[in-house]
Design an enzyme around this catalytic site. Structure first.
Site, PDB file in Angstrom:
ATOM      1  N   CYS A  71       0.825  -1.207   0.000  1.00 52.89           N
ATOM      2  CA  CYS A  71       0.000   0.000   0.000  1.00 52.89           C
ATOM      3  C   CYS A  71       0.866   1.267   0.000  1.00 52.89           C
ATOM      4  CB  CYS A  71      -0.986  -0.073   1.154  1.00 52.89           C
ATOM      5  SG  CYS A  71      -2.510   0.778   0.800  1.00 52.89           S
ATOM      6  N   HIS A 164      -3.363  -5.070   1.819  1.00 55.92           N
ATOM      7  CA  HIS A 164      -2.758  -5.260   3.150  1.00 55.92           C
ATOM      8  C   HIS A 164      -2.809  -6.724   3.593  1.00 55.92           C
ATOM      9  CE1 HIS A 164      -2.375  -1.033   4.689  1.00 55.92           C
ATOM     10  NE2 HIS A 164      -3.230  -0.812   3.701  1.00 55.92           N
ATOM     11  N   GLU A 166      -1.089  -8.126   5.822  1.00 55.54           N
ATOM     12  CA  GLU A 166      -0.839  -8.240   7.265  1.00 55.54           C
ATOM     13  C   GLU A 166      -2.122  -8.092   8.082  1.00 55.54           C
ATOM     14  OE1 GLU A 166      -0.413  -5.660   5.454  1.00 55.54           O
ATOM     15  OE2 GLU A 166      -0.871  -3.838   6.592  1.00 55.54           O
TER      16      GLU A 166
END
Ligand code: GLN
Length: 183
Positions: A71, A164, A166
């Site tokens: 990102c 994302h 994570e």
């Protein structure tokens, strides 16, 4: 420096890596790989510049340090940023042109299932939060697309994503990055 680094630390540790937060140029020493997390690209580059980290980081990545950019991290790495701040200075190492907030503002955050090259099994859950839109993927190898636009690209030892990983429980992309960094 800023952004979603704690979540990356957790995902990397679960993927078998040891981690260190990088805040100074000394912290770069001895790394096999680095994550440029999501957050706010303008703030990140400003803080990196202030800390004297921008140039050493550019050298390290240009020299082959494995890099996982997500990102805002992709924006920081990009060759061209459309709709960036007037004085937005990045690393300019990844041959993509990205439009900041190209999918819309915070309200336009969304999830999409993605088929990512090299990941077997089910699609990857892509979490997009004020993500950059890749307007040109240049000479990079496109690993996933959404509505015709690249959302995951690879260039040598750099892997960059608009989303994302994570923030999901899915560790497949972190595991692949740990393998790349160790190779
Ligand atoms: N819009 C942010 C930026 O320009 C990126 C958003 C994110 O990393 N989730 O830096």
């Amino acid at each position: 420096m800023q952004g979603a680094f704690a979540e990356h630390v957790r995902a990397l540790e679960k993927s078998g890596a040891r981690t260190r937060l990088v805040r100074t140029r000394e912290d770069l020493e001895g790394l096999d790989g680095i994550v440029l997390p999501g957050g706010e690209s303008t703030t990140m580059t400003m803080l990196m510049e202030r800390a004297g980290l921008l140039e050493p980081l550019r050298e390290a990545i240009a020299g082959g340090l494995a890099t996982f950019a997500t990102c805002a991290g992709m924006i920081v790495l990009a060759r061209d940023v459309v709709d960036g701040m007037a004085d937005q200075r990045g690393l300019g190492l990844l041959d993509v042109a990205v439009r900041r907030n190209g999918y819309g503002r915070q309200v336009d955050s969304f999830e999409a299932e993605l088929d990512v090259t090299g990941l077997g099994g089910k699609p990857f859950p892509g979490v997009f939060i004020r993500s950059p839109l890749v307007e040109s993927a240049g000479s990079t190898e496109v690993m996933a697309r959404l509505d015709g636009h690249a959302v995951a690209v690879r260039q040598g030892r750099i892997v960059a994503l608009c989303f994302h990983p994570e923030l999901t429980g899915d560790l497949r992309l972190h595991r692949e990055f740990v393998k790349l960094a160790a190779s």
